[in-house]
Scaffold this motif. Structure first.
Motif, PDB file in Angstrom:
ATOM      1  N   ALA A  66       0.379  -1.713   0.022  1.00 17.56           N
ATOM      2  CA  ALA A  66      -0.043   0.345  -0.128  1.00 17.56           C
ATOM      3  C   ALA A  66       0.607   1.557   0.008  1.00 17.56           C
ATOM      4  O   ALA A  66       0.514   2.382  -0.760  1.00 17.56           O
ATOM      5  N   ASP A  67       2.104   1.293   0.485  1.00 21.33           N
ATOM      6  CA  ASP A  67       3.153   2.643   0.481  1.00 21.33           C
ATOM      7  C   ASP A  67       3.231   3.048  -0.616  1.00 21.33           C
ATOM      8  O   ASP A  67       3.992   3.825  -1.016  1.00 21.33           O
TER       9      ASP A  67
ATOM     10  N   GLN B 232       1.827   2.651  -4.074  1.00 21.64           N
ATOM     11  CA  GLN B 232       0.324   2.908  -5.042  1.00 21.64           C
ATOM     12  C   GLN B 232       1.271   4.363  -5.374  1.00 21.64           C
ATOM     13  O   GLN B 232       1.313   5.048  -4.907  1.00 21.64           O
TER      14      GLN B 232
ATOM     15  N   ASP C 266      -2.440   6.819  -2.542  1.00 22.58           N
ATOM     16  CA  ASP C 266      -2.979   5.850  -1.064  1.00 22.58           C
ATOM     17  C   ASP C 266      -3.758   6.216  -0.658  1.00 22.58           C
ATOM     18  O   ASP C 266      -4.457   7.531  -0.189  1.00 22.58           O
TER      19      ASP C 266
END
Lengths: 99, 318
Positions: free
Chosen positions: B254-255, B257, B260
Motif C-alpha cells: 500500500a505504501d 501505490q 494511497d
C-alpha cells in the motif's frame, strides 16, 4: 585551464559549503588535453575537504552523483574520457538526498 | 500541436512556457572529443542529445524531448489514476528538494493549461482545480541557524509566488504544530518525543510519519482533497528495501501505490515513474530553483539503503 565547477545535492558540504568554484587547473605533465579523469583527481586533492568517499569511488564519482558538462550528461561525451575546454562548466549533483 | 516524432507516446506533449513550433537546433551539446556526433536524440531524431534517461543507450534525449518525456510520465500517472480532477483542491508538499520542485512545476503547468482552456471556453462547466503548497519547517529538529531557515522560507515564498497565475496559497508550518498546542509547548513536546527514540533510523522514520500527519492536518483544515508528494522511483526502490529490512512488509504494497487511500485525504504520487537522476537533471537544465536544507548524510538504515540502490544502478550499466 579556467573552469567553473558547481556542487549540488549536498556535495557542497564536502567543499566547505561553497557551491560554485571558479578554478584554474593545470594540465597534467606532458598532456595537451584535460580529461574529466584528470579533473576529478584534481578536485579530490584540491576542493574536497572531508569525506572524499562521498564524492569519489576509485577514479570516478560515487554512484548517485550526476555529472553535467556544459548542461550535457557526461555519459554522452565519454564519461571519464570527456575532454574539457577553457571556460567549461562542470556540475556535480548528488542524487542521494530525496526531495 | 503534436510532437513530430512517430515514437512519441506521452499523453499530451509538454510544451513548456513558450509554445514552440519545432524543436530548436540544439545550441549547447558538449561533445568534446567524444564520438557521439552521429547519435541523435532518440525521440525527435533532429537534435543532439544532452541527457541520458535511466534507460542508458536507449534514452538519449535532447533537452526538449527530455522535458516532454518526463512531463509525459507525470501526466500519464495523473490521468490513469484520476489523481487530479476539476473539482479537486490539491496540496503539494514542497520540501524544497528537486523531486518536490519538479512536481510543483508540473502541477502548476497542468493548472495553468486548465486555466487557459477554461478562459477560452464559452461553456464554463468544468472548473479549474485549486493548488496549494505546504512547506514543513523542521528547524526545531535540526541545528540550522535561524538566518539559514529564514532565507530558505523566503526563497520558497518567491518560488511559489512566481508560479502564478493561477496563484497558490502557501502554508509554512512548523513541525511542532502537529501537537494541538502551539509555540514553546509544542517544541518541548516534540523534543521529548524524539528523544524517546534512541536510534537514528527510528527518529528519521518517526519524523516521516509526523510529516505526513501534519500534511493531513493542513489539508483537512483548509479544504484540500488531495495531497501531492514528489516521491520518485528511486525513493520507492529504497522504500521497498528498507521496509523489508525493517519488517514492515504488511504495509509495503500500500505504501508504494500511485494513490494511497488509507488516509482521510488521499495521498498521490504522480512522479512515481520518474527516477531521481532525471528529476535532478531537469532542475539543472531548466534552472528550477531548489532550496536545500541538508544536514549531512543520513547514517541510519535509510541512508545505507539509498547508497546501496545507487550502487546497484551504477552496476547495471557495466
Amino acid at each position: 585551464m579556467h573552469l567553473t565547477l558547481e556542487f549540488g545535492g549536498g556535495l557542497e558540504l564536502l567543499c566547505e559549503s561553497v557551491k560554485i568554484h571558479n578554478v584554474n587547473v593545470d594540465l597534467p605533465k606532458g598532456a595537451d588535453k584535460l580529461s574529466m579523469r584528470d579533473l576529478l583527481a584534481w578536485v579530490r586533492t584540491n576542493l574536497i575537504k572531508e569525506r572524499p568517499e562521498m564524492f569519489m569511488k576509485g577514479e570516478s564519482v560515487r554512484p548517485g552523483v550526476l555529472v553535467l558538462v556544459n548542461d550535457c550528461d557526461w555519459e554522452l561525451s565519454g564519461q571519464l574520457d570527456t575532454t574539457l575546454e577553457e571556460k567549461d562548466l562542470v556540475v556535480f549533483i548528488s542524487t542521494l538526498h530525496g526531495g | 500541436m503534436a510532437c513530430n516524432s512517430s515514437t512519441c507516446n506521452s499523453s499530451g506533449c509538454y510544451k513548456g512556457y513558450e509554445e514552440e513550433e519545432q524543436p530548436k537546433p540544439n545550441t549547447k551539446a558538449a561533445v568534446n572529443g567524444g564520438n557521439s556526433c552521429q547519435n541523435l536524440c532518440v525521440k525527435c531524431k533532429v537534435n543532439e542529445p544532452v541527457c541520458c534517461g535511466i534507460g542508458g543507450e536507449n534514452s538519449r534525449f535532447c533537452k526538449d524531448c527530455f522535458k516532454n518525456n518526463l512531463y509525459g510520465k507525470f501526466k500519464q500517472a495523473v490521468t490513469y489514476n484520476a489523481m487530479i480532477t476539476p473539482p479537486d483542491k490539491v496540496l503539494v508538499a514542497f520540501s524544497g528538494g528537486p523531486s518536490s520542485r519538479v512536481v510543483l512545476q508540473f502541477v502548476h503547468e497542468m493548472q495553468y493549461k486548465a486555466q487557459k482552456n477554461y478562459d477560452a471556453n464559452k461553456d464554463k462547466s468544468l472548473p479549474v482545480f485549486g493548488v496549494g503548497v505546504a512547506f514543513i519547517d523542521e528547524s526545531s529538529t535540526h541545528s540550522f541557524t535561524s538566518l539559514h531557515i529564514e532565507k530558505a522560507i523566503e526563497d520558497i515564498r518567491l518560488i511559489v509566488s512566481n508560479l502564478a497565475p493561477p496563484s497558490k496559497e502557501l502554508f509554512v508550518v512548523p513541525i511542532e504544530s502537529i501537537f494541538s498546542s502551539d509555540g514553546i509547548d509544542g517544541k518541548e513536546r516534540l523534543k521529548e518525543l524524539l528523544d524517546a527514540v534512541s536510534d537514528v533510523t527510528g527518529k528519521e522514520d518517526l519524523l516521516i510519519r509526523l510529516r505526513i500527519l501534519l500534511l493531513q492536518k493542513i489539508a483537512s483544515e483548509n479544504g484540500y482533497t488531495r495531497i501531492v508528494l514528489g516521491t520518485c522511483t528511486s525513493r520507492i526502490a529504497c522504500h521497498v528495501i528498507s521496509a523489508t529490512v525493517k519488517g514492515q512488509g504488511y504495509s509495503l504494497s500500500a505504501d508504494i501505490q500511485y494513490v494511497d487511500s488509507r488516509w482521510e485525504i488521499p495521498v498521490v504520487l504522480p512522479l512515481r515513474d520518474c527516477p531521481a537522476q532525471e528529476l535532478n537533471t531537469l532542475c539543472s537544465l531548466d534552472g528550477l530553483k531548489i532550496v536545500e536544507l541538508l544536514n549531512g548524510p543520513c547514517s541510519g538504515i535509510n541512508g545505507l539503503v539509498s547508497s546501496f540502490v545507487k550502487v546497484l544502478q551504477a552496476e547495471c550499466y557495466v
